[in-house]
Design a protein around this motif. Sequence first.
Motif, PDB file in Angstrom:
ATOM      1  N   ARG C 242       0.831  -1.209   0.000  1.00  0.00           N
ATOM      2  CA  ARG C 242       0.000   0.000   0.000  1.00  0.00           C
ATOM      3  C   ARG C 242       0.868   1.263   0.000  1.00  0.00           C
ATOM      4  O   ARG C 242       2.008   1.256   0.451  1.00  0.00           O
ATOM      5  CB  ARG C 242      -0.926   0.004   1.224  1.00  0.00           C
ATOM      6  N   GLU C 243       0.266   2.299  -0.515  1.00  0.00           N
ATOM      7  CA  GLU C 243       0.960   3.590  -0.511  1.00  0.00           C
ATOM      8  C   GLU C 243       1.000   4.113   0.913  1.00  0.00           C
ATOM      9  O   GLU C 243      -0.038   4.125   1.587  1.00  0.00           O
ATOM     10  CB  GLU C 243       0.127   4.583  -1.347  1.00  0.00           C
ATOM     11  N   ARG C 244       2.159   4.538   1.377  1.00  0.00           N
ATOM     12  CA  ARG C 244       2.235   5.060   2.743  1.00  0.00           C
ATOM     13  C   ARG C 244       2.797   6.468   2.756  1.00  0.00           C
ATOM     14  O   ARG C 244       3.694   6.795   1.990  1.00  0.00           O
ATOM     15  CB  ARG C 244       3.138   4.172   3.599  1.00  0.00           C
ATOM     16  N   GLU C 245       2.296   7.257   3.660  1.00  0.00           N
ATOM     17  CA  GLU C 245       2.837   8.590   3.821  1.00  0.00           C
ATOM     18  C   GLU C 245       4.223   8.460   4.450  1.00  0.00           C
ATOM     19  O   GLU C 245       4.368   7.791   5.473  1.00  0.00           O
ATOM     20  CB  GLU C 245       1.928   9.413   4.757  1.00  0.00           C
ATOM     21  N   PRO C 246       5.245   9.060   3.841  1.00  0.00           N
ATOM     22  CA  PRO C 246       6.589   8.959   4.442  1.00  0.00           C
ATOM     23  C   PRO C 246       6.576   9.548   5.850  1.00  0.00           C
ATOM     24  O   PRO C 246       5.890  10.539   6.098  1.00  0.00           O
ATOM     25  CB  PRO C 246       7.454   9.808   3.508  1.00  0.00           C
ATOM     26  N   ASP C 247       7.352   8.893   6.752  1.00  0.00           N
ATOM     27  CA  ASP C 247       7.334   9.304   8.157  1.00  0.00           C
ATOM     28  C   ASP C 247       7.636  10.783   8.349  1.00  0.00           C
ATOM     29  O   ASP C 247       7.090  11.431   9.219  1.00  0.00           O
ATOM     30  CB  ASP C 247       8.351   8.474   8.959  1.00  0.00           C
ATOM     31  N   LEU C 248       8.568  11.311   7.547  1.00  0.00           N
ATOM     32  CA  LEU C 248       8.989  12.692   7.776  1.00  0.00           C
ATOM     33  C   LEU C 248       8.352  13.690   6.803  1.00  0.00           C
ATOM     34  O   LEU C 248       8.832  14.807   6.649  1.00  0.00           O
ATOM     35  CB  LEU C 248      10.520  12.787   7.700  1.00  0.00           C
ATOM     36  N   PRO C 250       6.287  16.594   5.403  1.00  0.00           N
ATOM     37  CA  PRO C 250       5.726  17.773   6.069  1.00  0.00           C
ATOM     38  C   PRO C 250       4.209  17.637   6.174  1.00  0.00           C
ATOM     39  O   PRO C 250       3.562  17.145   5.236  1.00  0.00           O
ATOM     40  CB  PRO C 250       6.096  18.937   5.153  1.00  0.00           C
ATOM     41  N   SER C 251       3.697  18.065   7.296  1.00  0.00           N
ATOM     42  CA  SER C 251       2.277  17.850   7.559  1.00  0.00           C
ATOM     43  C   SER C 251       1.393  18.555   6.544  1.00  0.00           C
ATOM     44  O   SER C 251       1.623  19.713   6.185  1.00  0.00           O
ATOM     45  CB  SER C 251       1.995  18.315   8.991  1.00  0.00           C
ATOM     46  N   GLY C 252       0.417  17.808   6.038  1.00  0.00           N
ATOM     47  CA  GLY C 252      -0.568  18.388   5.125  1.00  0.00           C
ATOM     48  C   GLY C 252      -0.140  18.492   3.673  1.00  0.00           C
ATOM     49  O   GLY C 252      -0.898  18.978   2.836  1.00  0.00           O
ATOM     50  N   GLU C 253       1.086  18.044   3.344  1.00  0.00           N
ATOM     51  CA  GLU C 253       1.548  18.233   1.954  1.00  0.00           C
ATOM     52  C   GLU C 253       1.485  16.985   1.096  1.00  0.00           C
ATOM     53  O   GLU C 253       1.344  17.051  -0.117  1.00  0.00           O
ATOM     54  CB  GLU C 253       2.985  18.787   1.955  1.00  0.00           C
ATOM     55  N   TRP C 254       1.611  15.823   1.738  1.00  0.00           N
ATOM     56  CA  TRP C 254       1.679  14.578   0.968  1.00  0.00           C
ATOM     57  C   TRP C 254       0.299  14.166   0.459  1.00  0.00           C
ATOM     58  O   TRP C 254      -0.699  14.336   1.158  1.00  0.00           O
ATOM     59  CB  TRP C 254       2.257  13.474   1.867  1.00  0.00           C
ATOM     60  N   MET C 255       0.260  13.710  -0.785  1.00  0.00           N
ATOM     61  CA  MET C 255      -0.992  13.195  -1.343  1.00  0.00           C
ATOM     62  C   MET C 255      -0.717  11.830  -1.963  1.00  0.00           C
ATOM     63  O   MET C 255       0.313  11.646  -2.627  1.00  0.00           O
ATOM     64  CB  MET C 255      -1.514  14.129  -2.444  1.00  0.00           C
ATOM     65  N   PRO C 256      -1.616  10.875  -1.787  1.00  0.00           N
ATOM     66  CA  PRO C 256      -1.409   9.576  -2.451  1.00  0.00           C
ATOM     67  C   PRO C 256      -1.667   9.707  -3.949  1.00  0.00           C
ATOM     68  O   PRO C 256      -2.308  10.667  -4.389  1.00  0.00           O
ATOM     69  CB  PRO C 256      -2.455   8.692  -1.776  1.00  0.00           C
ATOM     70  N   GLU C 257      -1.149   8.746  -4.693  1.00  0.00           N
ATOM     71  CA  GLU C 257      -1.388   8.805  -6.140  1.00  0.00           C
ATOM     72  C   GLU C 257      -2.847   8.493  -6.451  1.00  0.00           C
ATOM     73  O   GLU C 257      -3.456   9.082  -7.326  1.00  0.00           O
ATOM     74  CB  GLU C 257      -0.471   7.803  -6.850  1.00  0.00           C
ATOM     75  N   ASP C 258      -3.358   7.512  -5.699  1.00  0.00           N
ATOM     76  CA  ASP C 258      -4.756   7.121  -5.913  1.00  0.00           C
ATOM     77  C   ASP C 258      -5.657   7.983  -5.015  1.00  0.00           C
ATOM     78  O   ASP C 258      -5.662   7.828  -3.793  1.00  0.00           O
ATOM     79  CB  ASP C 258      -4.914   5.633  -5.541  1.00  0.00           C
ATOM     80  N   THR C 259      -6.378   8.917  -5.597  1.00  0.00           N
ATOM     81  CA  THR C 259      -7.195   9.833  -4.780  1.00  0.00           C
ATOM     82  C   THR C 259      -8.696   9.566  -4.900  1.00  0.00           C
ATOM     83  O   THR C 259      -9.511  10.354  -4.421  1.00  0.00           O
ATOM     84  CB  THR C 259      -6.926  11.300  -5.200  1.00  0.00           C
ATOM     85  N   GLN C 260      -9.033   8.430  -5.533  1.00  0.00           N
ATOM     86  CA  GLN C 260     -10.465   8.219  -5.804  1.00  0.00           C
ATOM     87  C   GLN C 260     -11.328   8.107  -4.538  1.00  0.00           C
ATOM     88  O   GLN C 260     -12.515   8.388  -4.573  1.00  0.00           O
ATOM     89  CB  GLN C 260     -10.662   6.981  -6.682  1.00  0.00           C
ATOM     90  N   TYR C 261     -10.715   7.708  -3.403  1.00  0.00           N
ATOM     91  CA  TYR C 261     -11.552   7.556  -2.196  1.00  0.00           C
ATOM     92  C   TYR C 261     -11.430   8.731  -1.236  1.00  0.00           C
ATOM     93  O   TYR C 261     -11.940   8.697  -0.131  1.00  0.00           O
ATOM     94  CB  TYR C 261     -11.188   6.257  -1.467  1.00  0.00           C
ATOM     95  N   LEU C 262     -10.711   9.764  -1.608  1.00  0.00           N
ATOM     96  CA  LEU C 262     -10.559  10.899  -0.685  1.00  0.00           C
ATOM     97  C   LEU C 262     -11.798  11.785  -0.703  1.00  0.00           C
ATOM     98  O   LEU C 262     -12.466  11.916  -1.701  1.00  0.00           O
ATOM     99  CB  LEU C 262      -9.313  11.715  -1.035  1.00  0.00           C
TER     100      LEU C 262
END
Lengths: 134, 280, 262
Positions: C242-248, C250-262
């Motif tokens: 699964r796609e995971r947000e990298p631990d470090l 920055p808050s609020g900036e990362w987006m997954p590639e698959d956004t269909q369920y957001l």
Amino acid sequence: MSVIIPKKSADEFFEKIKELSGQDIKLCMQCGTCSASCPMSEHMKCTPRKAIHLAQLGMDEMLHEQNTCWVCASCHTCSVRCPRGIDLARVMEAVRQLTLRKNENFIEPSKMTAEEIKNCPQIALVAGFRKLTS
Amino acid sequence: MKIKYYPGCTLKYKAKNLEDSAVASLEALGCEVEEIERWNCCGAVYSLAEDDLIHKVAPVRDLIRVKEQGGDKVVTICSMCYNTLARANLMMKEDEEKRDTINRFMDEEIDYAGEVEVLHLLTFLRDEIGWDKVKEKVKKPLTDLKVAPYYGCTLQRPEEVGIEPLGSFELMSGFLEAIGAIPVDFPGAAMCCGSYQVLGNAEAVQDAAGKIISTAQTAGAEALAASCPLCEYNLGKEQDVQIFYFTQLLAAALGLDAEVSRFELNTGNAGELLKRKNFL
Amino acid sequence: MSETEKTQAPKMATGDRAILPEGARTIPVYIMGKRYEVPETLTIMKAMEYSGFKFVRGAGCRGGICGACPTVYRKAGDYKIYFGLACQTVVEPDMFLAQIPFYPANRTAYDLEEIGGEADAVHALYPEVFRCVACNNCTKACPMDVDVLAYISAVKQGDMAKAAEISFDCIQCGMCASRCMGEMPQFHIGQLVRRIYGRYIQPQAEHLKKRVEEINSGKYDKMLEDLTSMSKEKLTKLYTEREREPDLAPSGEWMPEDTQYL
């Protein structure tokens, strides 16, 4: 009214009232200024003057049967007008305390309706519970 | 001018109209109102039993708050709070034995010996601001509005804490004149509305309140100025004369937005009368 | 070794452990008036068990949070009453102990959806709150250092948010009520206030509302169906890759590639 002879010594009762109120009820000369000044006296079974007379005679049981102290609003009108300098509001407080201190309430907060409570300003509840509940 | 202010429970909720109109008016008169922190209910009625000190602890605790927060004066608006705080203060100042007992009981607080002066807002307005300054700031004088100054029981009795001597109503009359209104002398000014007996004997209260209102009406008053939320509540049920808090009249005369007076919390149509007279 | 001499044993609670630190000495305590010798490192609860008492009520999490084991004690020669949680308070020499497993307190029934979010709903359910005399015994009795008088004052003033905030650490042990001159159940009143605060006053998360609407509209039904009917192997693979947000990140900036369920 039939003649009732107080069971306890009248002095004992005066002393209790004096201790609680700091007032000497023997000073009362029964002029009735208190009753005439009282905004609540029409709703008392026994006017302030008569209540003091009962107390003077040491007739505490009969005094407790009256509603005088429970209708008193502690407004101090009688206190500032008494020509003998008796602070009647304090005497009324003493008579209330004699009952309240036995863990007896005059009104029951838990029996009040929600509407009644919600309508009241908070000071009515605080003041009423302080004066009328144990 | 900074002032320490004790509101009391009712002014924070059921009588928000009293607090909001007072604070806004004081600010308009150039005062910085500082509410004391961590205050508690004063107890509303001063305990009258000689040997009962526990019911005197609440107002003393409030006075301790004023002292520890660096105040030497505290202004209150609600008549019942004023009466309770002023009497407790007097006891702490004058009765050494009771003072010691209360200080010892409150071992978590600093000692108190009556160092704070308790002022009712009316006294504060007259002595610290002055009627001349009030007159100067009035934008919409309540010209020709006939108002009965109502003291009830707690502003004058007992005498040792009265805001003015028994039978004299110059303080509130002076205030009413300063805002352009006509004070109406009436025999009910210091009569009791029945107070807390609204819980125990509602009928007796209704009669007592009715008498006050009818004497005010007979004397020709259109409105009655009060400073106690319990008086407002008891008297407001009688619809013949409109009850205002004196601070609402002040706010109107100072030309403040009607919203600060929150007339919707008054019994009756308080705002309507002022609007009809073009004071709002 | 004299009675007063300190041992080298660490002065800390050994909690529920029956094994005592080396060198721990015993001290006298009085449980319901009777003298017992207990190791000085124990909590009151453990000391009572060490002395032969068995808790069938009045003990819960043993971690200082459930409020089941309030204890009241005095120290020899001291007029003050002390309060604590038996599972947290370490014994001291000559303590006089008793447990208060339960304290009767008026608890009203209400429907949170019906009473509304106004302060006078609390006043109507617990009018006795106006019997407070500000004696502050409640605050002195609180083992959680809650300023009980302050939140009761806030309730009287109609300030629900303030009362909810001040009473937040309450663990419902009831010691406040045990000491109340006005005979009110502070802890139940505080709990009602926090419930009202959560239901009516606390800002609601807008995105949560939107997500609930999406769920109700069936947006995720298909995805859930696919997942529940998937083989274990496929599900494991999907999970580990699964796609995971990298631990470090920055808050609020990362987006997954698959956004269909957001």
